[in-house]
Every structure is written in C-alpha cells, then in structure tokens.
Design a protein around this motif. Structure first.
Motif, PDB file in Angstrom:
ATOM      1  N   GLY A  97       0.802  -1.225   0.000  1.00 33.85           N
ATOM      2  CA  GLY A  97       0.000   0.000   0.000  1.00 33.85           C
ATOM      3  C   GLY A  97       0.832   1.272   0.000  1.00 33.85           C
ATOM      4  O   GLY A  97       2.057   1.245  -0.115  1.00 33.85           O
ATOM      5  N   ILE A  98       0.163   2.408   0.149  1.00 34.10           N
ATOM      6  CA  ILE A  98       0.804   3.720   0.035  1.00 34.10           C
ATOM      7  C   ILE A  98       1.868   3.934   1.104  1.00 34.10           C
ATOM      8  O   ILE A  98       2.893   4.585   0.868  1.00 34.10           O
ATOM      9  CB  ILE A  98      -0.243   4.861   0.085  1.00 34.10           C
ATOM     10  CG1 ILE A  98       0.429   6.241  -0.086  1.00 34.10           C
ATOM     11  CG2 ILE A  98      -1.055   4.809   1.364  1.00 34.10           C
ATOM     12  CD1 ILE A  98       1.184   6.430  -1.362  1.00 34.10           C
ATOM     13  N   ARG A  99       1.671   3.387   2.303  1.00 35.25           N
ATOM     14  CA  ARG A  99       2.669   3.604   3.355  1.00 35.25           C
ATOM     15  C   ARG A  99       4.001   2.962   2.992  1.00 35.25           C
ATOM     16  O   ARG A  99       5.062   3.549   3.195  1.00 35.25           O
ATOM     17  CB  ARG A  99       2.153   3.070   4.687  1.00 35.25           C
ATOM     18  CG  ARG A  99       0.996   3.883   5.267  1.00 35.25           C
ATOM     19  CD  ARG A  99       0.448   3.257   6.538  1.00 35.25           C
ATOM     20  NE  ARG A  99      -0.754   3.949   6.989  1.00 35.25           N
ATOM     21  CZ  ARG A  99      -1.588   3.462   7.889  1.00 35.25           C
ATOM     22  NH1 ARG A  99      -1.348   2.283   8.441  1.00 35.25           N
ATOM     23  NH2 ARG A  99      -2.657   4.145   8.248  1.00 35.25           N
ATOM     24  N   ARG A 100       3.961   1.735   2.458  1.00 37.30           N
ATOM     25  CA  ARG A 100       5.210   1.078   2.070  1.00 37.30           C
ATOM     26  C   ARG A 100       5.833   1.785   0.871  1.00 37.30           C
ATOM     27  O   ARG A 100       7.054   1.947   0.795  1.00 37.30           O
ATOM     28  CB  ARG A 100       4.976  -0.397   1.736  1.00 37.30           C
ATOM     29  CG  ARG A 100       6.293  -1.147   1.505  1.00 37.30           C
ATOM     30  CD  ARG A 100       6.076  -2.634   1.259  1.00 37.30           C
ATOM     31  NE  ARG A 100       5.451  -3.291   2.394  1.00 37.30           N
ATOM     32  CZ  ARG A 100       5.046  -4.562   2.379  1.00 37.30           C
ATOM     33  NH1 ARG A 100       5.198  -5.299   1.281  1.00 37.30           N
ATOM     34  NH2 ARG A 100       4.487  -5.089   3.437  1.00 37.30           N
ATOM     35  N   ILE A 101       5.004   2.232  -0.071  1.00 36.17           N
ATOM     36  CA  ILE A 101       5.514   2.991  -1.213  1.00 36.17           C
ATOM     37  C   ILE A 101       6.227   4.250  -0.723  1.00 36.17           C
ATOM     38  O   ILE A 101       7.306   4.608  -1.209  1.00 36.17           O
ATOM     39  CB  ILE A 101       4.361   3.365  -2.172  1.00 36.17           C
ATOM     40  CG1 ILE A 101       3.813   2.105  -2.847  1.00 36.17           C
ATOM     41  CG2 ILE A 101       4.833   4.363  -3.232  1.00 36.17           C
ATOM     42  CD1 ILE A 101       2.558   2.351  -3.666  1.00 36.17           C
ATOM     43  N   ALA A 102       5.627   4.932   0.259  1.00 37.82           N
ATOM     44  CA  ALA A 102       6.214   6.164   0.798  1.00 37.82           C
ATOM     45  C   ALA A 102       7.545   5.878   1.481  1.00 37.82           C
ATOM     46  O   ALA A 102       8.512   6.630   1.316  1.00 37.82           O
ATOM     47  CB  ALA A 102       5.247   6.814   1.783  1.00 37.82           C
ATOM     48  N   VAL A 103       7.621   4.796   2.256  1.00 36.64           N
ATOM     49  CA  VAL A 103       8.855   4.450   2.976  1.00 36.64           C
ATOM     50  C   VAL A 103       9.973   4.119   1.995  1.00 36.64           C
ATOM     51  O   VAL A 103      11.116   4.581   2.142  1.00 36.64           O
ATOM     52  CB  VAL A 103       8.607   3.258   3.932  1.00 36.64           C
ATOM     53  CG1 VAL A 103       9.937   2.731   4.477  1.00 36.64           C
ATOM     54  CG2 VAL A 103       7.700   3.684   5.078  1.00 36.64           C
TER      55      VAL A 103
END
Length: 462
Positions: A193-199
């Motif tokens: 999801g977006i959180r892993r993409i952001a990290v």
C-alpha cells in the motif's frame, strides 16, 4: 490518425492552455512559487515529522518526485534536444516555472477536498475536488478513467520497456530477465500500500536525485569554460536565433512544452493524488511543497541531463541518428569514460522503478474512486500492473506511447478545466494562508471557516 490527434492536441491546444493557466495562477497569486520559494524549505523541515498512521508531508513529496523524476528526465530531455534543439530546454524551464504555480493550486485543492479512509489515511486528487468542489462527478469519472489508462497501465508498461531495452543494450541482459526482476521487486512493494511505497521512496528518491546531480556537477567542473556557450545556445535556439532542427521555432516550442509536461506533470492532476494523502496543518503547505517538486524535476534534474548532453561532443545539431537514453549514455561516457554509460543505465533503472511505484498508486487511487477500496479489485489491479510490466519489457511500445501521449493530453485538459472552474476557491485558500502567515504562527485550516464547501471536517482535526 493518432499522430494527427497528438499533433493537434500538443501542438496547438495544450501549448496555449498550459501557458495560459500557468500565467493566470502566477499573476493572480502574485508569483506564489517565487514568493514562497524560501518557505518551501521550512515547510519541508516541519513535514519530515511523522504522525502515527499517516504519510508525512516529506514522504508525499518524495513519492511525487519519484513520479516526476523518471525516464522523462533522461530519455525525454534527450528526445527534446534531438527533435527541438537546445532551445527546447528553455521552454521546458518556462513550462516548469509556470507549472510551479499550477501545481501549487491543484495540490492545495486536493488537500482541501481530501477524504478520510476507515484506516485513518487519506484519499484525494482531481476526481475528489471535481466531485466535492464542483459537484461534477461525471467529469471526475472521465478523469479517473484517463488516469487509470495513462498512468496505472500505459506508463508502467512504457517504463518497463525503457529499462529493459537500456539494460539489454548496456549489459546484454535479456529483456525477459529484467521483466521478471522488476515484477518481483515491484510486487513486494505495491502489495504494502501507500505507506510502504512512501517508505521505499523516502530512501530511493533522495539518493538517486543526489547521485545524478553530483554526476552533472562533475561534468560542469570538467567543462566549466564551455558552460556559458552552452547556456547561450539554449537561449539562441529558444527564440529561433539559431535554428538547429527542421520545423523551426514551432518544433522547438512544441518539444519543450510536451517534454516539460511529460517530465514535471504540472497541470496533469497526477501529483495531487499523492499530495492529498499527506498529514498537514493547512492545504497550502502541501501546495508549497509540491511546487518545489516541480522545481526539482525541471530546473534541476532536466537541466542536469541537458548539461551532460550539450557539453559533450556526441550531440550534433540537426542529427537524429542517436536519441533518447542512448544519447545521454554516450554523452556521459564521453565525459567520464565507459563507466558513465553504466551510471546512466543504473540511474534510469532507479528513476523508472520509482516512477512505477508512483504510477501504480495513481491507478489504485483512480480505481478506489469507483470501487471504494474493494480488496478484490485492488488485488486484481496489482496483478494486472505486474503483468503489464513484464509484457512491456518484451515489446516495442511505440504505438502504446502514442496512445499514452493522447490520453495524457486529454487528462491535462480535463484537470485544467476543473482548476480554472475552481479559481475562486483556490484564491480563497491562498488568501487564508497569506493572512495567517502575516499574523504569525503556523497556518491551520479551520473547518468552521469552510462550512459553505463540501469538505471532510474529519480530515482537519484541531
């Protein structure tokens, strides 16, 4: 037929509309992108703090930079110079500077009309401000479909094609091997999801951008005496004083505008999808940050490639035998030796991979507008993206690229119509930000001041 439509859309319609909208917002906002240029850095410092369960302002920035900084900065600039001459770079700069104001408003509006998800994260973007800001759900649906086709599907296949062919030319790696590797690595990230993409983007993007900037700095130092002449050639060619290509001044401007938009995406409405997920105290904070994202892409990263090419002896005005990634690779190799071409290939892989993460999220966001984050739909889309990435690594995608250019142009038109339609709301938001800054302290959005608009008060707690 497709070539004719693209020539009309890009050569006549979008050149006028993009510059007009950018100029409108620049003048109306009294040059917000210049007035708040220094503030961009202080906002970024504050935006590096993470709120539990949220994507920070800085993370949203690096995800959007990940999308803006892609093959367009390496291959796109080379194509622009080959087909439009050095002057195309000037028009890329101009569209970038005007685009900073456009990006400020589209990303601020995306923040204003974002919605809170059940897990506490946010969703937003043009589809949301067209729906909740204008009440135009039909136009929002058209935008979402175009976004899904252009970024979620088309551009991911194209990025895969560029990487696979570049590695095959540079290292002799079979394209299918590259395709499999990209599928495995990309799959490990997007299912988070977006959180892993952001990290992941928070790590990759600053490193790749800094490495590429330092490489360009080395080239400038090696050829410092030739830099003024290279800059002058950009200005001369930009205004037809030194025509280096067929098609004259029109070709120069066309290539600069087209490649500039393809690279920095200001006005497309793509970056607002990511800007909306950030946790910020005032919508304009993320608008300021995203304006800086355009500056990074066009004024820094694209300029790096232009310098590498124009200071080399590989580029010959009017010659089109060598273009795209190969031109940048050969130019870098001529400066620093054989490892230079290898460096460009590695940079391209990192740029393209980060763009794929960004493209995936844009497609996911467009689907969520229709499916309300249905897990089955999300997983089917993820599998489809991975399949297209593998397929793209094996294909010659010139036809797909032409189609993606067309849908990208239509995407820009829909978003720009919405932005002009929401002009008063955007200016009201900026005035609120200006007023609070003049009073001192950190500007905050007070939901009670915006009760006349359909905003989600839950997204703006005290």
């Amino acid at each position: 037929m497709m070539a004719t439509l693209n020539d009309f859309l890009w050569g006549q319609v979008l050149i006028i509309v993009l510059l007009a909208v950018g100029l409108l917002f620049t003048v109306a906002s009294r040059g917000v992108q210049f007035r708040y240029f220094g503030r961009m850095f202080s906002v970024l410092r504050g935006g590096m703090r993470h709120e539990s369960g949220h994507v920070s302002s800085f993370q949203a920035l690096v995800v959007s930079v990940a999308g803006r900084v892609g093959s367009g900065n390496i291959a796109g600039v080379a194509v622009a110079i080959t087909l439009g001459g050095p002057g195309a770079v000037f028009w890329m700069w101009l569209i970038g500077l005007m685009g900073m104001a456009t990006s400020f408003f589209e990303c601020s509006l995306a923040q204003l009309f974002k919605r809170t998800e059940p897990d506490g994260t946010f969703r937003g973007g043009p589809a949301y401000y067209l729906t909740y800001g204008l009440g135009q759900r039909g136009l929002a649906a058209v935008y979402s479909v175009l976004l899904l086709v252009t970024f979620g599907l088309g551009f991911n296949a194209l990025q895969s094609y560029v990487v696979a062919t570049s590695l095959a030319d540079s290292f002799g790696i079979d394209t299918w091997v590259t395709g499999v590797c990209m599928v495995l690595v990309l799959g490990a990230v997007i299912f988070g999801g977006i959180r892993r993409i952001a990290v992941v983007s928070e790590v990759i993007v600053p490193i790749m951008a800094l490495m590429y900037f330092l490489a360009a700095l080395v080239v400038i130092v090696l050829h410092i005496s030739e830099v003024p002449a290279a800059l002058w050639s950009i200005v001369q060619s930009a205004f037809g004083l030194e025509q280096a290509v067929g098609g004259g001044l029109g070709a120069v401007i066309l290539q600069g505008v087209k490649r500039g938009l393809f690279s920095n995406e200001a006005g497309l409405g793509s970056a607002p999808n990511v800007a909306a997920v950030a946790h910020v105290p005032h919508p304009a904070n993320q608008g300021v940050v995203q304006a800086f994202s355009v500056f990074i892409d066009t004024m820094i990263m694209c300029s790096c490639t232009a310098v590498i090419i124009l200071l080399s002896d590989v580029y010959q005005p009017g010659a089109t035998e060598v273009d795209g990634v190969l031109l940048t690779q050969l130019a870098m190799g001529s400066h620093v030796g054989a490892w230079g071409a290898t460096f460009v290939s590695v940079a391209l892989v990192l740029f393209a991979f980060s763009s794929m993460l960004y493209n995936y999220y844009l497609g996911d966001n467009s689907l969520s507008f229709f499916s309300n984050d249905n897990p089955l739909v999300a997983n089917v889309f993820r599998v489809a993206v991975l399949a297209l990435v593998f397929w793209g690594s094996l294909q010659d995608l010139s036809t797909v690229f032409g189609f993606a250019e067309l849908t990208m142009g239509l995407l820009a038109l829909v978003n720009l119509v919405g932005l002009v339609w929401m002009y008063r709301i955007g200016m009201r938001l900026l005035r609120d930000y200006d007023k609070q800054l003049r009073k001192g302290g950190e500007p905050r959005l007070r939901p009670e001041d915006w009760r006349d608009l359909n905003i989600d008060a839950q997204s703006w707690p005290e």
